[in-house]
Design an enzyme around this catalytic site. Structure first.
Site, PDB file in Angstrom:
ATOM      1  N   ASP A  19      -6.645  -4.444   6.080  1.00  0.00           N
ATOM      2  CA  ASP A  19      -7.719  -3.808   5.303  1.00  0.00           C
ATOM      3  C   ASP A  19      -8.665  -3.142   6.300  1.00  0.00           C
ATOM      4  O   ASP A  19      -8.980  -3.707   7.340  1.00  0.00           O
ATOM      5  CB  ASP A  19      -8.486  -4.824   4.453  1.00  0.00           C
ATOM      6  CG  ASP A  19      -9.254  -4.144   3.319  1.00  0.00           C
ATOM      7  OD1 ASP A  19      -8.937  -4.403   2.148  1.00  0.00           O
ATOM      8  OD2 ASP A  19     -10.155  -3.328   3.611  1.00  0.00           O
ATOM      9  N   ARG A  36     -15.980 -11.642  -7.051  1.00  0.00           N
ATOM     10  CA  ARG A  36     -14.589 -11.741  -7.488  1.00  0.00           C
ATOM     11  C   ARG A  36     -13.604 -11.897  -6.337  1.00  0.00           C
ATOM     12  O   ARG A  36     -12.445 -12.213  -6.566  1.00  0.00           O
ATOM     13  CB  ARG A  36     -14.219 -10.524  -8.336  1.00  0.00           C
ATOM     14  CG  ARG A  36     -14.273  -9.240  -7.572  1.00  0.00           C
ATOM     15  CD  ARG A  36     -14.144  -8.021  -8.470  1.00  0.00           C
ATOM     16  NE  ARG A  36     -14.148  -6.806  -7.660  1.00  0.00           N
ATOM     17  CZ  ARG A  36     -15.221  -6.310  -7.064  1.00  0.00           C
ATOM     18  NH1 ARG A  36     -16.395  -6.909  -7.194  1.00  0.00           N
ATOM     19  NH2 ARG A  36     -15.143  -5.225  -6.324  1.00  0.00           N
ATOM     20  N   ARG A  41      -5.669   6.685  -4.161  1.00  0.00           N
ATOM     21  CA  ARG A  41      -4.385   7.345  -4.302  1.00  0.00           C
ATOM     22  C   ARG A  41      -3.785   7.758  -2.963  1.00  0.00           C
ATOM     23  O   ARG A  41      -2.579   7.699  -2.755  1.00  0.00           O
ATOM     24  CB  ARG A  41      -4.573   8.576  -5.189  1.00  0.00           C
ATOM     25  CG  ARG A  41      -3.344   8.923  -5.953  1.00  0.00           C
ATOM     26  CD  ARG A  41      -3.609  10.059  -6.906  1.00  0.00           C
ATOM     27  NE  ARG A  41      -4.144   9.590  -8.168  1.00  0.00           N
ATOM     28  CZ  ARG A  41      -4.535  10.411  -9.139  1.00  0.00           C
ATOM     29  NH1 ARG A  41      -4.471  11.719  -8.966  1.00  0.00           N
ATOM     30  NH2 ARG A  41      -5.004   9.926 -10.269  1.00  0.00           N
ATOM     31  N   GLY A  86      -8.808  -6.704  -0.922  1.00  0.00           N
ATOM     32  CA  GLY A  86      -9.915  -6.672  -1.879  1.00  0.00           C
ATOM     33  C   GLY A  86      -9.624  -7.621  -3.028  1.00  0.00           C
ATOM     34  O   GLY A  86      -9.066  -8.716  -2.830  1.00  0.00           O
ATOM     35  N   ALA A 101      -4.027   6.388   0.033  1.00  0.00           N
ATOM     36  CA  ALA A 101      -3.388   5.281   0.750  1.00  0.00           C
ATOM     37  C   ALA A 101      -2.127   4.833   0.013  1.00  0.00           C
ATOM     38  O   ALA A 101      -1.108   4.497   0.634  1.00  0.00           O
ATOM     39  CB  ALA A 101      -4.363   4.125   0.894  1.00  0.00           C
ATOM     40  N   CYS A 143     -20.638  25.997 -12.088  1.00  0.00           N
ATOM     41  CA  CYS A 143     -21.906  26.561 -12.559  1.00  0.00           C
ATOM     42  C   CYS A 143     -22.675  25.550 -13.405  1.00  0.00           C
ATOM     43  O   CYS A 143     -23.910  25.577 -13.439  1.00  0.00           O
ATOM     44  CB  CYS A 143     -21.702  27.900 -13.273  1.00  0.00           C
ATOM     45  SG  CYS A 143     -20.326  27.909 -14.379  1.00  0.00           S
ATOM     46  N   SER A 169      -6.920   0.952   9.047  1.00  0.00           N
ATOM     47  CA  SER A 169      -6.342   1.679   7.911  1.00  0.00           C
ATOM     48  C   SER A 169      -4.836   1.634   8.009  1.00  0.00           C
ATOM     49  O   SER A 169      -4.262   1.851   9.086  1.00  0.00           O
ATOM     50  CB  SER A 169      -6.793   3.140   7.923  1.00  0.00           C
ATOM     51  OG  SER A 169      -6.010   3.861   6.998  1.00  0.00           O
ATOM     52  N   ILE A 216      -7.465  -7.657  -5.615  1.00  0.00           N
ATOM     53  CA  ILE A 216      -6.079  -8.085  -5.858  1.00  0.00           C
ATOM     54  C   ILE A 216      -5.485  -8.696  -4.589  1.00  0.00           C
ATOM     55  O   ILE A 216      -4.782  -9.713  -4.631  1.00  0.00           O
ATOM     56  CB  ILE A 216      -5.216  -6.892  -6.337  1.00  0.00           C
ATOM     57  CG1 ILE A 216      -5.759  -6.359  -7.657  1.00  0.00           C
ATOM     58  CG2 ILE A 216      -3.759  -7.293  -6.486  1.00  0.00           C
ATOM     59  CD1 ILE A 216      -5.013  -5.147  -8.198  1.00  0.00           C
ATOM     60  N   GLY A 217      -5.816  -8.079  -3.435  1.00  0.00           N
ATOM     61  CA  GLY A 217      -5.215  -8.530  -2.164  1.00  0.00           C
ATOM     62  C   GLY A 217      -5.539  -9.986  -1.849  1.00  0.00           C
ATOM     63  O   GLY A 217      -4.670 -10.752  -1.418  1.00  0.00           O
TER      64      GLY A 217
HETATM   65  N1  LIG Z   1      -6.133   3.107   3.899  1.00  0.00           N
HETATM   66  C1  LIG Z   1      -6.431   1.815   3.719  1.00  0.00           C
HETATM   67  N2  LIG Z   1      -6.029   0.901   4.612  1.00  0.00           N
HETATM   68  C2  LIG Z   1      -6.320  -0.408   4.448  1.00  0.00           C
HETATM   69  N3  LIG Z   1      -7.029  -0.883   3.409  1.00  0.00           N
HETATM   70  C3  LIG Z   1      -7.463  -0.013   2.495  1.00  0.00           C
HETATM   71  C4  LIG Z   1      -7.188   1.373   2.602  1.00  0.00           C
HETATM   72  N4  LIG Z   1      -7.746   1.998   1.550  1.00  0.00           N
HETATM   73  C5  LIG Z   1      -8.351   1.035   0.814  1.00  0.00           C
HETATM   74  N5  LIG Z   1      -8.185  -0.176   1.377  1.00  0.00           N
HETATM   75  C6  LIG Z   1      -8.697  -1.460   0.892  1.00  0.00           C
HETATM   76  O1  LIG Z   1      -8.115  -1.779  -0.350  1.00  0.00           O
HETATM   77  C7  LIG Z   1      -8.966  -2.739  -0.979  1.00  0.00           C
HETATM   78  C8  LIG Z   1      -8.957  -2.486  -2.452  1.00  0.00           C
HETATM   79  O2  LIG Z   1      -9.635  -3.551  -3.062  1.00  0.00           O
HETATM   80  P1  LIG Z   1     -10.615  -3.377  -4.305  1.00  0.00           P
HETATM   81  O3  LIG Z   1      -9.993  -2.438  -5.275  1.00  0.00           O
HETATM   82  O4  LIG Z   1     -10.973  -4.731  -4.787  1.00  0.00           O
HETATM   83  O5  LIG Z   1     -11.824  -2.609  -3.650  1.00  0.00           O
HETATM   84  P2  LIG Z   1     -13.203  -3.154  -3.101  1.00  0.00           P
HETATM   85  O6  LIG Z   1     -13.774  -2.051  -2.233  1.00  0.00           O
HETATM   86  O7  LIG Z   1     -13.045  -4.483  -2.485  1.00  0.00           O
HETATM   87  O8  LIG Z   1     -14.049  -3.324  -4.421  1.00  0.00           O
HETATM   88  P3  LIG Z   1     -14.877  -2.226  -5.230  1.00  0.00           P
HETATM   89  O9  LIG Z   1     -14.261  -0.885  -4.967  1.00  0.00           O
HETATM   90  O10 LIG Z   1     -14.717  -2.651  -6.659  1.00  0.00           O
HETATM   91  O11 LIG Z   1     -16.272  -2.340  -4.702  1.00  0.00           O
HETATM   92  C9  LIG Z   1     -10.344  -2.597  -0.356  1.00  0.00           C
HETATM   93  O12 LIG Z   1     -10.673  -3.776   0.321  1.00  0.00           O
HETATM   94  C10 LIG Z   1     -10.183  -1.428   0.594  1.00  0.00           C
HETATM   95  O13 LIG Z   1     -10.934  -1.579   1.787  1.00  0.00           O
END
Ligand SMILES: Nc1ncnc2c1ncn2[C@@H]1O[C@H](COP(=O)(O)OP(=O)(O)OP(=O)(O)O)[C@@H](O)[C@H]1O
Ligand SMILES: [Zn+2]
Length: 535
Positions: free
Chosen positions: A50, A61, A121, A28, A123, A175, A97, A30-31
């Site tokens: 991902d 972004r 959290r 995403g 993951a 409630c 995943s 950062i990645g």
């Molecule tokens: N269990 C997982 N295995 C692999 N990738 C994961 C897992 N959980 C989350 N991710 C990935 O981690 C990345 C985190 O990137 P980021 O925080 O930029 O989220 P995003 O979904 O791309 O953006 P946003 O949440 O702001 O719409 C995402 O691309 C998400 O798919």
């Protein structure tokens, strides 16, 4: 354009960069930045994972992705785009995943360093544990708006991701959500719960019907509503929302009547609730105010997102999203459910329209779909610059790890504002030692006595369940989960024969025994098991 690091880094580091296999978890915000930095600084052997596909909302972004990539795998497109910077790099992409059983301890052991770029959290906890088990350095990172953080996690040297308790996500009293919302967020939470009640996994904690046990109602729980016109269903035996929806074939008009008319009338009948509050106003389908035409104009997506819909528009959107979600649900395999996702148009439309209708009923200010999306997804807007800074720091830390200079890997914080020393990127003074009481990384945790064959008791104080959980450990060499629950069965104390695993095997059939850092042997555990069974 191939990255040339000759003369930039000292020889040792250059060699280490060239020969080290590294793993990026998440492609995403950062990645993508990390992957670009790795490729541009000469890394040759990179794997990236991902589970998600590219959404339009990522494009502002996540610069490795472009319009034509929407709907494609993030990991695979990130790989292709990064290869355009340096086609000779070996990048392997997984559209999966990281928590899948395919990526076990042996998978993680292959890397010199793992870099987390995740957004949740669960993951993060998982990768934390895998890296501890594989004894591979993990560089954990995250941003929230203008703030960010990078930390090294190394077994027995630093704190792990789970050493300190994290603040729980904000929750609201049931409630308030079900009976007496007073802020837009209460209506948004209710709508997300409603989505799950109707289309998602049925969680009784997410009930959306009026709560007759509300202490504020003090005994007058809707009796008046059971009479006459006040409840036109004569609904004495209240059925669950899901049952109601199924019976009504998810007809939007019927759902509307139940959710926004009958249930509200029922709430009104709890007179005590409204002594000091403005009572809600039930709505009648077809008689909602402020009808505005053209709300389903797809070409006006941005405007539609940011303007506040009239109640009539909300009702239209509620109806169409209901129908669409119902047909999405019908395409699923039996037993499967929809999962709420802020980037799924129908799911988001449903939550935004329901939240606003409920807000209107309770006299709470309505919000735009854009605002609701941000609140419902707990989103602090992602900022590309923060991601870029944090990703840069991650790769700098990776250099230290490869040089073996772990003492230089103190956590670094990106601050919203400069601190008293006028510094905005602030390093911790030293590495923070592991918490000796951490149940995840402490080498002493085997003192808990959970070993192969242990039977843990769990009880549910509300419903009197009594559950015995048999813990079976997998062998050290196996590339899979370290713990597995192979059988669980209710049993009363004194009936040990019921404690056999469901599949009829005993743990002796399996390769015995490993607790992370545990020292048990198969003999030791079988005697422990026996002893446990005899108690
Ligand atoms: N269990 C997982 N295995 C692999 N990738 C994961 C897992 N959980 C989350 N991710 C990935 O981690 C990345 C985190 O990137 P980021 O925080 O930029 O989220 P995003 O979904 O791309 O953006 P946003 O949440 O702001 O719409 C995402 O691309 C998400 O798919
Ligand atoms: Zn820990």
């Amino acid at each position: 354009m191939a990255a040339s690091i000759a003369g930039v880094f000292e020889n040792d580091l250059q060699q280490a960069i060239n020969s080290s296999k590294v793993f990026v978890v998440g492609a995403g915000g950062i990645g993508c930045e990390i992957l670009k930095n790795l490729v541009m600084s000469g890394f040759n052997d990179i794997e990236i994972i991902d589970l998600d596909t590219i959404d339009v909302s990522n494009l502002n972004r996540q610069f490795l992705f472009h319009k034509q990539h929407v709907g494609k795998s993030k990991a695979e497109v990130a790989r292709e785009s990064a290869l355009s910077f340096n086609p000779t790099v070996n990048i392997k992409a997984y559209h999966d995943s990281t928590m899948s059983a395919d990526y076990g301890v042996n998978f993680f052991k292959r890397f010199a360093v793992v870099m987390n770029a995740l957004d949740n959290r669960m993951a993060r906890n998982h990768v934390n544990r895998m890296c501890l088990a594989a004894d591979v350095p993990l560089i954990e990172s995250g941003t929230a708006g203008y703030e960010g953080q990078v930390e090294l996690i190394k077994k027995q040297l630093t704190q792990c991701y789970e050493c300190l308790p994290k603040a729980p996500q904000k929750t609201y009293p049931g409630c308030t959500i079900r009976n007496t919302p007073s802020e837009p967020i209460h209506c948004i939470v209710w709508s997300k719960h409603l989505f799950n009640q109707l289309f998602g996994e049925n969680d009784p904690d997410m009930d959306v019907s009026p709560d007759t046990a509300d202490p504020d109602a003090a005994g007058d729980a809707g009796m008046a509503a059971l009479k006459g016109e006040a409840n036109d269903q004569g609904n004495v035996t209240r059925v669950t929302t899901r049952e109601w929806a199924v019976k009504s074939n998810y007809d939007p008009e019927k759902l509307f009547r139940k959710l926004f008319h009958d249930d509200i009338k029922y709430l009104l009948s709890m007179g005590n609730l409204w002594k000091n509050r403005t009572p809600p106003k039930p709505l009648v389908f077809g008689e909602v105010p402020d009808a505005v035409a053209g709300c389903s104009n797809e070409t006006d997506a941005v405007l539609k997102d940011q303007k506040i819909w009239s109640v009539a528009e909300c009702v239209e959107i509620f109806s169409s999203s209901c129908r669409n979600l119902y047909s999405q649900q019908q395409r699923l395999d039996l037993g499967d459910n929809l999962v709420w996702d802020k980037d799924d148009k129908d799911a988001m439309d449903f939550v935004a329209s329901c939240a606003n209708i409920r807000a209107y009923i309770f006299g709470i200010p309505q919000k735009s779909r854009f605002d609701i999306k941000s609140m419902a997804g707990n989103i602090i807007p992602a900022i590309a610059t923060s991601n870029a800074i944090v990703a840069g720091l991650v790769v700098l830390k990776a250099f230290y790890v490869l040089r073996g200079q772990l003492e230089n890997c103190q956590s670094v914080y990106l601050r919203n504002k400069p601190n008293h020393k006028n510094v905005q990127i602030v390093p911790e003074a030293c590495l923070v030692e592991p918490n000796s009481k951490c149940y995840v990384c402490s080498p002493k945790h085997e003192q808990m006595g959970v070993v192969n064959g242990s039977i843990l008791k769990a009880d549910d104080f509300l419903q009197n369940y009594e559950l015995n959980i048999v813990i079976v450990q997998r062998c050290l060499t196996r590339d899979g989960p370290l713990f597995e629950i192979i059988g669980s069965e209710t049993a009363k104390p004194g009936s040990p024969e019921k404690l056999q695993p469901e599949n009829g095997q005993t743990d002796d059939d399996d390769d015995v025994v490993h607790v992370i850092d545990g020292e048990s042997t198969s003999n030791a555990t079988s005697s422990i098991r026996k002893r446990k069974l005899e108690t």
